[in-house]
Write an enzyme that holds these catalytic residues in place. Sequence first.
Site, mmCIF file in Angstrom:
data_model
loop_
_atom_site.group_PDB
_atom_site.id
_atom_site.type_symbol
_atom_site.label_atom_id
_atom_site.label_comp_id
_atom_site.label_asym_id
_atom_site.label_seq_id
_atom_site.Cartn_x
_atom_site.Cartn_y
_atom_site.Cartn_z
ATOM 1 N N ASN A 190 -0.185 -8.282 -13.033
ATOM 2 C CA ASN A 190 -1.477 -8.339 -11.941
ATOM 3 C C ASN A 190 -2.787 -8.246 -12.755
ATOM 4 O OD1 ASN A 190 -3.491 -7.631 -10.342
ATOM 5 N ND2 ASN A 190 -2.371 -5.906 -9.301
ATOM 6 N N HIS A 203 -2.735 -13.068 -4.304
ATOM 7 C CA HIS A 203 -2.973 -12.212 -5.127
ATOM 8 C C HIS A 203 -1.637 -11.791 -5.891
ATOM 9 C CE1 HIS A 203 -4.152 -9.139 -7.907
ATOM 10 N NE2 HIS A 203 -3.820 -8.298 -7.067
ATOM 11 N N CYS A 246 -9.215 -6.575 -6.866
ATOM 12 C CA CYS A 246 -8.153 -7.789 -6.689
ATOM 13 C C CYS A 246 -8.630 -8.798 -5.643
ATOM 14 C CB CYS A 246 -6.757 -7.264 -6.761
ATOM 15 S SG CYS A 246 -6.285 -6.095 -8.023
HETATM 16 C C1 LIG Z 1 4.069 0.593 -7.930
HETATM 17 C C2 LIG Z 1 5.330 0.155 -7.252
HETATM 18 C C3 LIG Z 1 6.072 -0.779 -8.136
HETATM 19 C C4 LIG Z 1 6.353 1.455 -7.195
HETATM 20 O O1 LIG Z 1 7.442 1.189 -6.663
HETATM 21 P P1 LIG Z 1 8.285 2.247 -5.535
HETATM 22 O O2 LIG Z 1 9.448 1.557 -5.316
HETATM 23 O O3 LIG Z 1 7.108 2.513 -4.564
HETATM 24 O O4 LIG Z 1 8.148 3.259 -6.532
HETATM 25 P P2 LIG Z 1 7.817 4.680 -6.264
HETATM 26 O O5 LIG Z 1 6.481 4.939 -6.757
HETATM 27 O O6 LIG Z 1 8.507 5.372 -4.933
HETATM 28 O O7 LIG Z 1 8.670 5.567 -7.386
HETATM 29 C C5 LIG Z 1 10.165 5.578 -7.548
HETATM 30 C C6 LIG Z 1 10.560 6.405 -8.728
HETATM 31 O O8 LIG Z 1 10.333 5.337 -9.839
HETATM 32 C C7 LIG Z 1 9.681 6.178 -10.769
HETATM 33 N N1 LIG Z 1 8.774 5.372 -11.556
HETATM 34 C C8 LIG Z 1 7.462 4.824 -11.325
HETATM 35 N N2 LIG Z 1 7.127 3.985 -12.263
HETATM 36 C C9 LIG Z 1 8.321 3.720 -13.153
HETATM 37 C C10 LIG Z 1 8.430 3.244 -14.236
HETATM 38 N N3 LIG Z 1 7.246 2.294 -14.828
HETATM 39 N N4 LIG Z 1 9.390 3.134 -14.899
HETATM 40 C C11 LIG Z 1 10.274 3.772 -14.346
HETATM 41 N N5 LIG Z 1 10.274 4.703 -13.384
HETATM 42 C C12 LIG Z 1 9.251 4.605 -12.724
HETATM 43 C C13 LIG Z 1 8.695 7.259 -9.994
HETATM 44 O O9 LIG Z 1 8.401 8.299 -10.618
HETATM 45 C C14 LIG Z 1 9.717 7.534 -9.108
HETATM 46 O O10 LIG Z 1 10.703 8.475 -9.616
HETATM 47 P P3 LIG Z 1 11.271 9.536 -8.833
HETATM 48 O O11 LIG Z 1 12.041 8.981 -7.327
HETATM 49 O O12 LIG Z 1 12.293 10.468 -9.588
HETATM 50 O O13 LIG Z 1 10.051 10.581 -8.168
HETATM 51 C C15 LIG Z 1 5.132 -0.283 -5.941
HETATM 52 O O14 LIG Z 1 4.786 0.809 -4.840
HETATM 53 C C16 LIG Z 1 4.195 -1.304 -5.809
HETATM 54 O O15 LIG Z 1 4.051 -2.274 -6.370
HETATM 55 N N6 LIG Z 1 3.019 -1.057 -4.965
HETATM 56 C C17 LIG Z 1 1.916 -1.987 -4.690
HETATM 57 C C18 LIG Z 1 1.014 -1.644 -6.005
HETATM 58 C C19 LIG Z 1 0.150 -2.935 -6.084
HETATM 59 O O16 LIG Z 1 0.412 -4.037 -5.874
HETATM 60 N N7 LIG Z 1 -1.027 -2.574 -6.617
HETATM 61 C C20 LIG Z 1 -2.082 -3.469 -7.138
HETATM 62 C C21 LIG Z 1 -2.485 -4.026 -5.622
HETATM 63 S S1 LIG Z 1 -3.866 -5.034 -5.735
#
Ligand SMILES: CC(C)(COP(=O)(O)OP(=O)(O)OC[C@H]1O[C@@H](n2cnc3c(N)ncnc32)[C@H](O)[C@@H]1OP(=O)(O)O)[C@@H](O)C(=O)NCCC(=O)NCCS
Length: 330
Positions: free
Chosen positions: A286, A256, A123
Amino acid sequence: MTQTALRAAAIAGTGSFLPERIVTNDDLAAELATRGIETSDTWITERTGIRQRHLAERGVATSDLATEAARRALADAGVQADELDLIIVATSTPDFVFPSTACLVQAKLGNKGAAAFDVQAVCSGFVYAMSTADAFVRAGRARCALVIGAEVFSRILDWNDRGTCVLFGDGAGAVVLKAADAPGILAAELHADGSQMNILCAAGNVAYGEVTGDPFLRMDGQAVFKQAVNVLEKSARQVCADAGLTLADVDWLVPHQANVRILNMLARKLDVSLDKVVVTLDRHANTSAASVPLALDAARRDGRIKSGHVVLMQGVGGGFTWGSVLARMS
Ligand SMILES: CC(C)(COP(=O)(O)OP(=O)(O)OC[C@H]1O[C@@H](n2cnc3c(N)ncnc32)[C@H](O)[C@@H]1OP(=O)(O)O)[C@@H](O)C(=O)NCCC(=O)NCCS
């Protein structure tokens, strides 16, 4: 390439291209539900800001999207394909192991003789490619460069992993950089920390006639989130200092496009008004290396980014990689 005097590089045109097919969060939730995977528009929108993504049809490759974006950037710049002497494509989803996607784009555009190669910084790929092209132009080794970020990330997603498959989309953006007397590119800085490769990777390959390792994208979302905010803040301050400017001089932040919460936090830490942050992830999701040039082109074409504006472009992603390019628009 011929050797010429030192000079500056300026952005002469931009273009972008998105596949026609739009998949909304509701569409995706319905599709995943057929396989017993639960997600919702509410979860995706609240956690990421993403509302929809464009997905390429089977058979449409990164070079196809890249070539369309390139044609639009060339038209915007008033440059013919045969004037290009450098073509760089930033992508982590190339058409082939080789030749490079840049060579395929070159052939599709009808250019012969330009140097053409891919940059792989996930990215951060577009800012890596822009910084590379700027260095070529400033060193007198290129006069007219085409810099593209293009991806079909939908091909490397595990569509059974709701934690990643809802986050990404396909697309391409392109910039024409030309030698100029006054700098368009004011400063650039790039970084990587390979010790953090595991927080975001697609650790598969083709060997011995088969796929080896895991061909799907895997991510520790929370680790990536924290790293992204930290490194983008530091990099923004550094690139402004390198150019002898302050963040107050920046008209537009084009980061990004991964998660709107990352962008909000970044803007708060930098004390930059949210009105100055270009956000397209709600529509594009993304698109990895394509996200910055897609956002740049969108904001130029809707009239927000104007000639003379100072634009801070930032990438962050797998590697772990990050970097910034500060530009004054022509
Ligand atoms: C991926 C992201 C959106 C997840 O959000 P978060 O607030 O960290 O959520 P978590 O991973 O802690 O998951 C929380 C809960 O949601 C659930 N969950 C994950 N994806 C889900 C989805 N698409 N729909 C519903 N629930 C979902 C998880 O299983 C978890 O459930 P649990 O509490 O029962 O275990 C976030 O961490 C993020 O955006 N990170 C950066 C990723 C990124 O930018 N990547 C590319 C960079 S180049």
